[in-house]
Design a protein around this motif. Structure first.
Motif, PDB file in Angstrom:
ATOM      1  N   LEU A  92      24.691  15.226 -32.085  1.00 27.54           N
ATOM      2  CA  LEU A  92      25.907  15.619 -30.865  1.00 27.54           C
ATOM      3  C   LEU A  92      26.574  16.609 -30.604  1.00 27.54           C
ATOM      4  O   LEU A  92      27.014  16.871 -31.816  1.00 27.54           O
ATOM      5  CB  LEU A  92      26.596  14.178 -30.759  1.00 27.54           C
ATOM      6  CG  LEU A  92      27.719  14.110 -29.726  1.00 27.54           C
ATOM      7  CD1 LEU A  92      28.025  12.696 -29.602  1.00 27.54           C
ATOM      8  CD2 LEU A  92      29.027  14.485 -30.061  1.00 27.54           C
ATOM      9  N   GLY A  93      26.668  17.417 -29.571  1.00 31.60           N
ATOM     10  CA  GLY A  93      27.598  18.578 -29.781  1.00 31.60           C
ATOM     11  C   GLY A  93      28.290  18.685 -28.656  1.00 31.60           C
ATOM     12  O   GLY A  93      28.101  18.360 -27.411  1.00 31.60           O
ATOM     13  N   VAL A 116      22.477  14.645 -27.868  1.00 36.44           N
ATOM     14  CA  VAL A 116      23.608  14.172 -27.187  1.00 36.44           C
ATOM     15  C   VAL A 116      24.335  15.508 -26.636  1.00 36.44           C
ATOM     16  O   VAL A 116      24.958  16.369 -27.603  1.00 36.44           O
ATOM     17  CB  VAL A 116      24.852  13.363 -27.511  1.00 36.44           C
ATOM     18  CG1 VAL A 116      25.620  12.969 -26.511  1.00 36.44           C
ATOM     19  CG2 VAL A 116      23.821  11.914 -28.109  1.00 36.44           C
ATOM     20  N   LEU A 117      24.333  15.943 -25.418  1.00 35.69           N
ATOM     21  CA  LEU A 117      25.168  17.252 -24.865  1.00 35.69           C
ATOM     22  C   LEU A 117      26.569  16.826 -24.408  1.00 35.69           C
ATOM     23  O   LEU A 117      26.275  15.932 -23.184  1.00 35.69           O
ATOM     24  CB  LEU A 117      24.181  17.979 -24.192  1.00 35.69           C
ATOM     25  CG  LEU A 117      23.094  18.427 -24.707  1.00 35.69           C
ATOM     26  CD1 LEU A 117      22.007  19.340 -23.615  1.00 35.69           C
ATOM     27  CD2 LEU A 117      23.296  19.459 -25.831  1.00 35.69           C
ATOM     28  N   MET A 118      27.331  16.850 -24.607  1.00 36.24           N
ATOM     29  CA  MET A 118      29.005  16.386 -24.224  1.00 36.24           C
ATOM     30  C   MET A 118      29.531  17.417 -23.602  1.00 36.24           C
ATOM     31  O   MET A 118      30.115  18.396 -24.482  1.00 36.24           O
ATOM     32  CB  MET A 118      29.265  15.552 -25.535  1.00 36.24           C
ATOM     33  CG  MET A 118      30.887  15.143 -25.306  1.00 36.24           C
ATOM     34  SD  MET A 118      31.475  14.501 -26.914  1.00 36.24           S
ATOM     35  CE  MET A 118      33.180  14.376 -26.562  1.00 36.24           C
ATOM     36  N   THR A 213      17.526  12.774 -24.653  1.00 34.00           N
ATOM     37  CA  THR A 213      18.772  13.308 -24.447  1.00 34.00           C
ATOM     38  C   THR A 213      19.658  12.564 -23.676  1.00 34.00           C
ATOM     39  O   THR A 213      19.373  12.164 -22.589  1.00 34.00           O
ATOM     40  CB  THR A 213      18.717  14.869 -23.931  1.00 34.00           C
ATOM     41  OG1 THR A 213      17.681  15.520 -24.985  1.00 34.00           O
ATOM     42  CG2 THR A 213      20.060  15.623 -23.997  1.00 34.00           C
ATOM     43  N   LEU A 214      21.047  12.595 -24.134  1.00 37.21           N
ATOM     44  CA  LEU A 214      22.065  12.065 -23.254  1.00 37.21           C
ATOM     45  C   LEU A 214      22.881  12.951 -22.901  1.00 37.21           C
ATOM     46  O   LEU A 214      23.150  13.841 -23.914  1.00 37.21           O
ATOM     47  CB  LEU A 214      22.582  11.031 -24.037  1.00 37.21           C
ATOM     48  CG  LEU A 214      23.999  10.337 -23.279  1.00 37.21           C
ATOM     49  CD1 LEU A 214      23.918   9.758 -22.161  1.00 37.21           C
ATOM     50  CD2 LEU A 214      24.902   9.501 -24.435  1.00 37.21           C
ATOM     51  N   VAL A 215      23.393  13.440 -21.710  1.00 45.11           N
ATOM     52  CA  VAL A 215      24.165  14.362 -21.223  1.00 45.11           C
ATOM     53  C   VAL A 215      25.426  13.733 -20.834  1.00 45.11           C
ATOM     54  O   VAL A 215      25.490  12.945 -19.713  1.00 45.11           O
ATOM     55  CB  VAL A 215      23.682  15.403 -20.270  1.00 45.11           C
ATOM     56  CG1 VAL A 215      24.659  16.385 -19.771  1.00 45.11           C
ATOM     57  CG2 VAL A 215      22.337  15.951 -20.547  1.00 45.11           C
TER      58      VAL A 215
END
Length: 277
Positions: A92-93, A116-118, A213-215
């Protein structure tokens, strides 16, 4: 624990829990404590790893512009995973950390089980001019971080109603932000701010990332809403979640919704793995 990477810089690292590795990468000006509210819950099912980037927090901050770049931070992230024994991991970033995580998965896709792109973007942050960043870099190096902070507080580039609410209503939150700022290296700030502003747009490269991937993005984070939509649309196995009543740091501004969203994504990965077996 302290982890010394290949160029001699030492990073402050924490690892707790057991299960699949989950590496949490903080953003520009942040710290490993940006995830502290959630580590205990995440560590019930994962080996959770947090660390301070070079030039941040308790990690080394060399007085050398040349040791700071997004690619260098990506190499540091992999080195931290290696040091805690993670051959593969979930990654996660947050914000700049998402830009680092993107570089990790593009360079070493076999290491990253899920992404995970946050509150991040696949390229330069929209609306931030290179000229303004150059001015900030000069302030940091020539007049110091106090002068830079005064200028940045006036601009409030990522402020939102949710963030301003926390400053007023959450005891200790402003002090926490001030403590993080006090640890920052001006050389780090100058080098990485320019790197953020001038990096190439990698949205097309995301089309080749087949990692689940979760955005995630806060609905009030105007700078990153459209980049998040673009990233999710480009990813073959990407999903977008917009978190209500949150800005640039939804883990603080909407903590329950943020944690439930992340845990649902991680639980889905584990369910899929069980079905495959």
């Amino acid at each position: 624990m302290r982890v010394t990477v290949d160029d001699g810089v030492t990073l402050e690292v924490e690892a707790t829990g057991s299960g699949p590795g989950l590496v949490l990468v903080h953003g520009f000006g942040g710290a490993k404590e940006d995830f502290a509210l959630h580590v205990r819950a995440l560590a019930t099912t994962h080996r959770v790893v947090t660390f301070d980037h070079r030039g941040h927090g308790a990690s080394d901050g060399p007085a050398d512009l040349g040791v700071y770049s997004l690619d260098r931070l990506a190499a540091d992230t992999v080195a931290v995973a290696d040091a805690v024994g993670l051959d593969t991991f979930r990654l996660l970033g947050h914000s700049m950390g998402g830009m680092v995580a993107r570089r990790v998965v593009l360079a070493q896709p076999d290491r990253v089980e899920a992404l995970v792109l946050m509150n991040t973007s696949p390229g330069p942050v929209p609306g931030i001019s290179v000229e303004l960043v150059e001015h900030g870099a000069r302030l940091a190096l020539e007049e110091g971080m106090d002068a830079l902070k005064r200028a940045q507080d006036e601009l409030d580039p990522f402020g939102s109603p949710a963030y301003r609410r926390l400053l007023v209503e959450q005891p200790g939150y402003k002090d926490f932000q001030d403590r993080k700022w006090a640890t920052l290296s001006p050389y780090m700030w100058a080098a990485l701010a320019m790197g953020l502003a001038t990096q190439p747009d990698q949205v097309d490269a995301l089309r080749h990332v087949d990692t689940a991937t979760l955005v995630m993005v806060g609905e009030q984070d105007e700078s990153f809403l459209e980049p998040s939509r673009q990233a999710a649309a480009a990813l073959p196995d990407g999903q977008l979640v917009v978190i209500a009543n949150a800005g640039h740091s939804p883990q603080f501004e909407a903590p329950t919704e943020w944690r439930e969203t992340l845990l649902a994504f991680l639980d889905g990965l584990d369910a899929a793995s069980r079905e495959a077996v």
